[in-house]
Motif scaffolding. Structure first.
Motif, PDB file in Angstrom:
ATOM      1  N   CYS A 246       0.170   5.905  -0.313  1.00 31.81           N
ATOM      2  CA  CYS A 246      -0.791   7.000  -0.303  1.00 31.81           C
ATOM      3  C   CYS A 246      -0.432   8.007  -1.382  1.00 31.81           C
ATOM      4  CB  CYS A 246      -0.802   7.691   1.051  1.00 31.81           C
ATOM      5  SG  CYS A 246      -1.191   6.590   2.410  1.00 31.81           S
TER       6      CYS A 246
ATOM      7  N   ARG B 191      -9.964  -1.682  -3.515  1.00 31.17           N
ATOM      8  CA  ARG B 191     -10.437  -0.354  -3.912  1.00 31.17           C
ATOM      9  C   ARG B 191      -9.649   0.746  -3.200  1.00 31.17           C
ATOM     10  NH1 ARG B 191     -13.926   2.859  -0.971  1.00 31.17           N
ATOM     11  NH2 ARG B 191     -14.485   2.035   1.062  1.00 31.17           N
ATOM     12  N   GLU B 192      -9.654   1.927  -3.798  1.00 30.74           N
ATOM     13  CA  GLU B 192      -8.971   3.071  -3.189  1.00 30.74           C
ATOM     14  C   GLU B 192      -9.849   3.620  -2.074  1.00 30.74           C
ATOM     15  OE1 GLU B 192      -8.177   5.802  -6.317  1.00 30.74           O
ATOM     16  OE2 GLU B 192      -7.077   4.315  -7.481  1.00 30.74           O
TER      17      GLU B 192
ATOM     18  N   ALA C 188       0.819  -1.213   0.000  1.00 35.17           N
ATOM     19  CA  ALA C 188       0.000   0.000   0.000  1.00 35.17           C
ATOM     20  C   ALA C 188       0.852   1.261   0.000  1.00 35.17           C
ATOM     21  CB  ALA C 188      -0.927  -0.001   1.205  1.00 35.17           C
TER      22      ALA C 188
ATOM     23  N   LYS D 235      -3.898   3.424  -1.746  1.00 32.49           N
ATOM     24  CA  LYS D 235      -4.083   2.495  -2.856  1.00 32.49           C
ATOM     25  C   LYS D 235      -3.370   1.189  -2.542  1.00 32.49           C
ATOM     26  CE  LYS D 235      -4.119   2.579  -7.809  1.00 32.49           C
ATOM     27  NZ  LYS D 235      -4.160   3.477  -8.927  1.00 32.49           N
ATOM     28  N   ASN D 236      -3.874   0.086  -3.059  1.00 32.06           N
ATOM     29  CA  ASN D 236      -3.310  -1.267  -2.919  1.00 32.06           C
ATOM     30  C   ASN D 236      -3.355  -1.814  -1.499  1.00 32.06           C
ATOM     31  OD1 ASN D 236      -2.799  -1.522  -5.609  1.00 32.06           O
ATOM     32  ND2 ASN D 236      -0.650  -0.996  -5.467  1.00 32.06           N
TER      33      ASN D 236
END
Length: 152
Positions: free
Chosen positions: A53, A82-83, A51, A63-64
């Motif tokens: 930002c 999902r974001e 992940a 994200k991720n």
């Protein structure tokens, strides 16, 4: 089907982040979630390893971050990758966005549930470590481990 245990104390850490990055500043943010996502977090089915930002139109998103689907969820279940929007005050967001220079990134450190039952995320403004920095960290860890062994 056996129900999985839902934890009261949730503290999910990104252990890889401390190896890959040097932290300059840390912040605690809220995170915008759906109902099945918070239930999966309470079951500790979250992966923060990949992940990161980013800013989009003066708002901070992550994200991720993989929050697995809730086992008891129906067609209301969420998309695992999902974001998600991170919640911070505008002046904090502005300060953080101004600090982002070349080579700096925002990485999630840990996801936890506070005393009031709200999901919070600790993020850090970080600089990527070079290979020799990683080697130094490994060397210092080994030395401290050897010193601890000699004491006993």
């Amino acid at each position: 089907m056996a129900k999985e245990k839902i934890e009261k104390i949730v503290n999910i850490k990104n252990k890889r982040a401390s190896f890959e990055y040097q932290f300059l500043d840390t912040y605690v943010t809220g995170i915008m979630l759906t109902g099945t996502e918070i239930k999966s977090i309470r079951q500790q089915k979250v992966n923060l390893q990949d992940a990161y930002c980013y800013f989009h139109e003066n708002e901070l998103f992550i994200k991720n971050m993989n929050i697995s689907k809730y086992s008891e969820g129906t067609y209301y279940n969420h998309d695992p990758l999902r974001e998600r929007k991170l919640l911070m005050k505008k002046n904090e967001l502005r300060k953080l966005e101004n600090k982002l220079d070349d080579g700096l990134t925002i990485v999630p450190l840990r996801l936890f549930i506070n005393d009031r039952g709200l999901a919070k995320m600790e993020i850090a403004l970080a600089r990527g470590k070079k290979l020799y920095d990683k080697r130094e960290d490994i060397k210092s860890r080994d030395v401290s481990r050897e010193m601890a062994r000699e004491r006993y």
